[in-house]
Design a protein around this motif. Structure first.
Motif, PDB file in Angstrom:
ATOM      1  N   ILE A   1      -4.505   0.950  -3.770  1.00 53.80           N
ATOM      2  CA  ILE A   1      -3.624   0.105  -4.567  1.00 53.80           C
ATOM      3  C   ILE A   1      -2.953   0.847  -5.710  1.00 53.80           C
ATOM      4  O   ILE A   1      -1.797   0.570  -6.049  1.00 53.80           O
ATOM      5  CB  ILE A   1      -4.380  -1.144  -5.091  1.00 53.80           C
ATOM      6  N   ASP A   2      -3.647   1.821  -6.312  1.00 54.06           N
ATOM      7  CA  ASP A   2      -3.009   2.527  -7.415  1.00 54.06           C
ATOM      8  C   ASP A   2      -1.804   3.320  -6.933  1.00 54.06           C
ATOM      9  O   ASP A   2      -0.751   3.350  -7.597  1.00 54.06           O
ATOM     10  CB  ASP A   2      -4.019   3.418  -8.139  1.00 54.06           C
ATOM     11  N   LYS A   3      -1.904   3.935  -5.763  1.00 53.43           N
ATOM     12  CA  LYS A   3      -0.779   4.682  -5.206  1.00 53.43           C
ATOM     13  C   LYS A   3       0.346   3.731  -4.784  1.00 53.43           C
ATOM     14  O   LYS A   3       1.526   4.023  -4.961  1.00 53.43           O
ATOM     15  CB  LYS A   3      -1.230   5.524  -4.021  1.00 53.43           C
ATOM     16  N   GLU A   4      -0.053   2.577  -4.218  1.00 51.60           N
ATOM     17  CA  GLU A   4       0.966   1.609  -3.784  1.00 51.60           C
ATOM     18  C   GLU A   4       1.772   1.087  -4.964  1.00 51.60           C
ATOM     19  O   GLU A   4       3.010   1.027  -4.910  1.00 51.60           O
ATOM     20  CB  GLU A   4       0.286   0.448  -3.054  1.00 51.60           C
ATOM     21  N   LEU A   5       1.107   0.721  -6.049  1.00 49.06           N
ATOM     22  CA  LEU A   5       1.817   0.190  -7.206  1.00 49.06           C
ATOM     23  C   LEU A   5       2.662   1.273  -7.879  1.00 49.06           C
ATOM     24  O   LEU A   5       3.761   0.987  -8.374  1.00 49.06           O
ATOM     25  CB  LEU A   5       0.829  -0.409  -8.202  1.00 49.06           C
ATOM     26  N   GLU A   6       2.166   2.502  -7.872  1.00 54.94           N
ATOM     27  CA  GLU A   6       2.959   3.591  -8.437  1.00 54.94           C
ATOM     28  C   GLU A   6       4.216   3.838  -7.605  1.00 54.94           C
ATOM     29  O   GLU A   6       5.314   3.994  -8.150  1.00 54.94           O
ATOM     30  CB  GLU A   6       2.117   4.861  -8.528  1.00 54.94           C
ATOM     31  N   LEU A   7       4.051   3.851  -6.291  1.00 55.92           N
ATOM     32  CA  LEU A   7       5.196   4.044  -5.402  1.00 55.92           C
ATOM     33  C   LEU A   7       6.216   2.925  -5.564  1.00 55.92           C
ATOM     34  O   LEU A   7       7.427   3.166  -5.663  1.00 55.92           O
ATOM     35  CB  LEU A   7       4.710   4.111  -3.957  1.00 55.92           C
ATOM     36  N   ALA A   8       5.734   1.676  -5.606  1.00 51.98           N
ATOM     37  CA  ALA A   8       6.637   0.541  -5.781  1.00 51.98           C
ATOM     38  C   ALA A   8       7.348   0.596  -7.125  1.00 51.98           C
ATOM     39  O   ALA A   8       8.552   0.301  -7.216  1.00 51.98           O
ATOM     40  CB  ALA A   8       5.861  -0.772  -5.652  1.00 51.98           C
ATOM     41  N   SER A   9       6.646   0.977  -8.179  1.00 55.73           N
ATOM     42  CA  SER A   9       7.264   1.064  -9.507  1.00 55.73           C
ATOM     43  C   SER A   9       8.351   2.134  -9.542  1.00 55.73           C
ATOM     44  O   SER A   9       9.437   1.913 -10.093  1.00 55.73           O
ATOM     45  CB  SER A   9       6.192   1.362 -10.566  1.00 55.73           C
ATOM     46  N   ILE A  10       8.059   3.298  -8.969  1.00 59.75           N
ATOM     47  CA  ILE A  10       9.047   4.375  -8.929  1.00 59.75           C
ATOM     48  C   ILE A  10      10.306   3.926  -8.188  1.00 59.75           C
ATOM     49  O   ILE A  10      11.433   4.130  -8.637  1.00 59.75           O
ATOM     50  CB  ILE A  10       8.451   5.631  -8.255  1.00 59.75           C
ATOM     51  N   THR A  11      10.087   3.286  -7.045  1.00 55.09           N
ATOM     52  CA  THR A  11      11.202   2.877  -6.197  1.00 55.09           C
ATOM     53  C   THR A  11      12.043   1.790  -6.845  1.00 55.09           C
ATOM     54  O   THR A  11      13.273   1.883  -6.902  1.00 55.09           O
ATOM     55  CB  THR A  11      10.675   2.384  -4.837  1.00 55.09           C
ATOM     56  N   MET A  12      11.396   0.750  -7.338  1.00 54.33           N
ATOM     57  CA  MET A  12      12.132  -0.403  -7.845  1.00 54.33           C
ATOM     58  C   MET A  12      12.740  -0.151  -9.211  1.00 54.33           C
ATOM     59  O   MET A  12      13.803  -0.681  -9.527  1.00 54.33           O
ATOM     60  CB  MET A  12      11.223  -1.629  -7.853  1.00 54.33           C
ATOM     61  N   SER A  13      12.096   0.658 -10.027  1.00 53.00           N
ATOM     62  CA  SER A  13      12.690   0.959 -11.335  1.00 53.00           C
ATOM     63  C   SER A  13      13.984   1.752 -11.190  1.00 53.00           C
ATOM     64  O   SER A  13      14.849   1.709 -12.073  1.00 53.00           O
ATOM     65  CB  SER A  13      11.696   1.726 -12.210  1.00 53.00           C
ATOM     66  N   SER A  14      14.117   2.457 -10.070  1.00 57.96           N
ATOM     67  CA  SER A  14      15.359   3.201  -9.810  1.00 57.96           C
ATOM     68  C   SER A  14      16.361   2.371  -9.009  1.00 57.96           C
ATOM     69  O   SER A  14      17.419   2.881  -8.621  1.00 57.96           O
ATOM     70  CB  SER A  14      15.044   4.489  -9.048  1.00 57.96           C
TER      71      SER A  14
ATOM     72  N   LEU B   1       0.857  12.215  -2.735  1.00 54.88           N
ATOM     73  CA  LEU B   1       1.415  11.744  -3.994  1.00 54.88           C
ATOM     74  C   LEU B   1       2.571  10.798  -3.716  1.00 54.88           C
ATOM     75  O   LEU B   1       3.366  11.032  -2.805  1.00 54.88           O
ATOM     76  CB  LEU B   1       1.899  12.930  -4.825  1.00 54.88           C
ATOM     77  N   PRO B   2       2.715   9.706  -4.495  1.00 58.54           N
ATOM     78  CA  PRO B   2       3.731   8.717  -4.214  1.00 58.54           C
ATOM     79  C   PRO B   2       5.135   9.304  -4.116  1.00 58.54           C
ATOM     80  O   PRO B   2       5.914   8.887  -3.271  1.00 58.54           O
ATOM     81  CB  PRO B   2       3.599   7.744  -5.400  1.00 58.54           C
TER      82      PRO B   2
ATOM     83  N   ALA C   1      14.612  -0.121   9.787  1.00 58.18           N
ATOM     84  CA  ALA C   1      13.499  -1.058   9.890  1.00 58.18           C
ATOM     85  C   ALA C   1      13.301  -1.808   8.587  1.00 58.18           C
ATOM     86  O   ALA C   1      13.810  -1.424   7.535  1.00 58.18           O
ATOM     87  CB  ALA C   1      12.229  -0.299  10.258  1.00 58.18           C
ATOM     88  N   ILE C   2      12.565  -2.911   8.679  1.00 56.35           N
ATOM     89  CA  ILE C   2      12.081  -3.597   7.486  1.00 56.35           C
ATOM     90  C   ILE C   2      10.835  -2.858   7.039  1.00 56.35           C
ATOM     91  O   ILE C   2       9.875  -2.715   7.788  1.00 56.35           O
ATOM     92  CB  ILE C   2      11.762  -5.069   7.787  1.00 56.35           C
ATOM     93  N   ARG C   3      10.838  -2.386   5.813  1.00 54.46           N
ATOM     94  CA  ARG C   3       9.808  -1.485   5.325  1.00 54.46           C
ATOM     95  C   ARG C   3       8.851  -2.220   4.385  1.00 54.46           C
ATOM     96  O   ARG C   3       9.272  -2.762   3.369  1.00 54.46           O
ATOM     97  CB  ARG C   3      10.466  -0.288   4.632  1.00 54.46           C
ATOM     98  N   VAL C   4       7.585  -2.213   4.726  1.00 55.63           N
ATOM     99  CA  VAL C   4       6.553  -2.934   3.997  1.00 55.63           C
ATOM    100  C   VAL C   4       5.529  -1.922   3.485  1.00 55.63           C
ATOM    101  O   VAL C   4       5.053  -1.087   4.255  1.00 55.63           O
ATOM    102  CB  VAL C   4       5.840  -3.959   4.903  1.00 55.63           C
ATOM    103  N   ILE C   5       5.192  -1.996   2.195  1.00 57.30           N
ATOM    104  CA  ILE C   5       4.095  -1.190   1.675  1.00 57.30           C
ATOM    105  C   ILE C   5       3.008  -2.120   1.154  1.00 57.30           C
ATOM    106  O   ILE C   5       3.287  -3.196   0.627  1.00 57.30           O
ATOM    107  CB  ILE C   5       4.535  -0.190   0.582  1.00 57.30           C
TER     108      ILE C   5
END
Length: 416
Positions: free
Chosen positions: A66-79, A15-16, A32-36
């Motif tokens: 991709i669905d997990k990646e976009l969910e993870l990115a949304s959670i991270t960046m919205s915070s 889970l993200p 490190a530079i972190r890439v998802i």
């Protein structure tokens, strides 16, 4: 890749929220530079190029659906967390992330390094695709389009020509369907895969998604006809198609479990990989029947909240997107550089390129609205109700249109 440089790659399936906690801790410890990124062959290649661009240990990669990646990115960046530095974004997700103010503008760095990295080699249409509200926000990494994959040997034996219309496709799927081999693949896992499949039907048979005022038209007579055909076509799809996305459909083609169907350009090379495929040399390609399949220009963006040196990160992305890198990566994805798009050697080397060029001519991108993925969550839910027989097609699409209008009205799309 240089042998002495090794990537730190994670194939995420958790889970993200759980992934985020583990990933942020370990990556922060390494500074490190972190890439998802989404996990698919082209992106595996290009993220490896990012690893190669900097010394060992400087770049960590996390690959996932991709669905997990976009969910993870949304959670991270919205915070406004700095737990992610670089994120892969497809065209529709990119608009939402840019509109939310989550991405770093790249205009100054683009201008500074345009000569060193030959950034003018990207067509203006590609630069426009990775721009929002007049600013560049993403490094273009691939032009992707959906192709029609088909088993040439199977169609030849049945005396069937590659279909050029949706009705020919339906007839061929019905004739070729058997207990041993499904007539067609079908990818209806929500949201991205189902939206891609529906997009093709909505354009090839329907009138598209919206009118010029962003009012839904996907529930008009032509839209109902499109989803009715999608429902009928599902009779010839492998079992479990409502949970199939690109990975599952690729495997069905590779293992000879389906005769044909819609799939991304980036999956073409996998058909001829003898370590994975039982159908080497047997899959051929044409532009999708009826046209209107999805075309996308995707890239990697820098998080607005990244604490990394953003100039260094930009140069890492530019190295990965260099002409030399993209020439090698052309086996996985169509490179969005003029010098390579016009290279006749590519068409000779990669036998799916001619079909891809035809598909680019007839394809259509998703509607250019930041909220289209949110619309997609609504629409795909109701399309699946229609396809599985839970609701009548017209009723399901009318409900989807009503919910879509309500959503878009709440976000200011319509004059009061």
């Amino acid at each position: 890749m240089k042998d002495r440089w090794k990537s730190s790659t994670v194939l995420a399936g958790a889970l993200p929220a759980l992934v985020l906690g583990t990933f942020a801790t370990s990556a922060a410890a390494q500074d490190a530079i972190r890439v998802i990124s989404h996990r698919q062959p082209a992106l595996e290649y290009y993220t490896e190029q990012m690893v190669d661009a900097l010394p060992e240990g400087r770049v960590t990669i996390e690959l996932m659906p991709i669905d997990k990646e976009l969910e993870l990115a949304s959670i991270t960046m919205s915070s406004e967390s700095d737990a992610i530095d670089v994120v892969y974004l497809n065209d529709s997700a990119f608009k939402r992330f840019a509109a939310n103010g989550w991405l770093e503008p790249l205009d100054d760095l683009w201008e500074k390094y345009k000569d060193e990295y030959d950034l003018d080699d990207f067509p203006q249409s590609v630069v426009d695709a990775v721009s929002y509200d007049g600013h560049i926000y993403s490094m273009p990494i691939l032009t992707n389009t959906e192709l029609f994959f088909y088993r040439k040997d199977v169609l030849d034996e049945a005396g069937i020509a590659p279909p050029s219309t949706m009705s020919e496709y339906m007839d061929a799927a019905a004739e070729l369907d058997s207990p041993r081999m499904a007539g067609t693949i079908m990818s209806l896992k929500p949201v991205d895969a189902a939206l891609n499949e529906a997009h093709w039907y909505m354009n090839a048979i329907g009138d598209g998604w919206f009118d010029e005022d962003w009012r839904p038209i996907f529930n008009n007579e032509a839209g109902v006809e499109a989803i009715t055909m999608l429902k009928e076509m599902s009779e010839y799809a492998p079992r479990g198609f409502t949970s199939h996305a690109n990975d599952e459909s690729t495997i069905n083609l590779q293992q000879g479990l389906a005769a044909m169907g819609l799939q991304w350009f980036t999956r073409a090379a996998a058909m001829d990989n003898p370590e994975q495929s039982r159908v080497v040399g047997k899959i051929h390609w044409v532009a999708p029947p009826g046209g209107g399949a999805r075309v996308a220009n995707d890239g990697f963006a820098i998080s607005k909240f990244s604490s990394a040196d953003k100039e260094e990160v930009f140069k890492m992305l530019a190295e990965a997107a260099s002409r030399e890198s993209m020439r090698e990566g052309a086996k996985f994805a169509m490179p969005p550089r003029l010098s390579l798009l016009e290279d006749p050697d590519l068409a000779e080397e990669f036998r799916w390129y001619p079909a891809a060029r035809d598909a680019l001519e007839s394809g259509k991108p998703f509607p250019a609205m930041p909220d289209f993925l949110d619309v997609g969550e609504i629409v795909t839910r109701h399309i699946l109700r229609a396809v599985t027989g839970e609701a009548e097609v017209k009723a399901a699409l009318d409900q989807a249109a009503a919910e879509t209008e309500e959503l878009l009205a709440s976000r200011g799309y319509y004059d009061q």
